[in-house]
Design an enzyme around this catalytic site. Structure first.
Site: not given
Ligand SMILES: [Zn+2]
Length: 238
Positions: A99-100, A103, A107
């Site tokens: 999940h991280e 991100h 980006h």
């Molecule tokens: Zn998140």
């Protein structure tokens, strides 16, 4: 004037939603922390595998203290995974790590809602911080029933709405990060299909905490609007 029944209901509903969501995160994370990944990969290794699969080489992965303190820092392009996620070779750790990375992928690809949310942070912080004072002043001035009260009411509500907008824009950002995470875990063969199911449960529970934050913020905004006389019956004590 703040401790009337509708206010207690709004606060109560918000707290119950947040507690229920946090409880689900804890329970599903604990459950899938007992399921080892068959690949034997740790959270950090899963994150690295997804970054490599997407051709991203400028993101650093490092451990950070705390529980569920995982986050991606776009300013330094650093993926910080909480120690239990960083080192654990479990389905729960793989899900959170992925999940991280989601991100980081947002980006790298210039995902618009993420850009908007980053730009909106200072506006939400400033607006949310001063809104309560202006809303209280508006209440003392009689809300929308008076000219000055109405002016203060609209400014105060507008500033508070900045935080509600922030919690709203957070939803697509978080859902999309999880969607990217699960897609890559599956497409890259990093987790098997039954393991994907477990990772999805963990990420769905985490998403609920953001939904709870948005609902709480929206209810609070509506409550203030009602107290200031924008809709519904005016209170007799005003
Ligand atoms: Zn998140």
């Amino acid at each position: 004037m703040f401790f009337d029944l509708p206010y207690l209901i709004v606060i109560g509903v918000g707290m119950l939603l947040s507690l229920a969501a946090a409880g689900m995160v804890k329970a599903t994370f604990a459950r899938y922390s007992r399921v080892a990944t068959r690949s034997g990969l740790s959270g950090a290794e899963v994150a690295q595998a997804i970054l490599s699969a997407n051709g991203i080489r400028d993101v650093t992965i490092e451990p950070v203290a705390g529980n569920l303190s995982d986050h991606y820092d776009p300013r330094t392009k650093t993926l910080r995974l909480s120690e239990p996620v960083y080192a654990s070779r479990t389905v729960a750790a793989a899900g959170v790590a992925a999940h991280e990375v989601g991100h980081a992928l947002q980006h790298a690809h210039g995902y618009a809602p993420l850009k908007f949310r980053s730009a909106w942070v200072p506006i939400a912080n400033t607006g949310g911080g001063i809104s309560i004072f202006i809303i209280m002043a508006a209440m003392m001035l009689g809300g929308v029933a008076t000219k000055n009260g109405a002016l203060a009411a609209y400014i105060g509500l507008g500033l508070f709405a900045c935080t509600t907008v922030f919690t709203l824009i957070t939803l697509p950002v978080e859902f999309d990060a999880s969607r990217r995470a699960l897609m890559t875990l599956e497409a890259g063969g990093i987790l098997r299909s039954d393991e994907i199911h477990g990772a999805r449960s963990v990420l769905n529970a985490a998403a609920l905490t953001y939904v709870a934050a948005f609902v709480t913020s929206l209810l609070t905004l509506l409550y203030y609007a009602w107290r200031l006389g924008l809709f519904g019956q005016r209170n007799r004590d005003e």
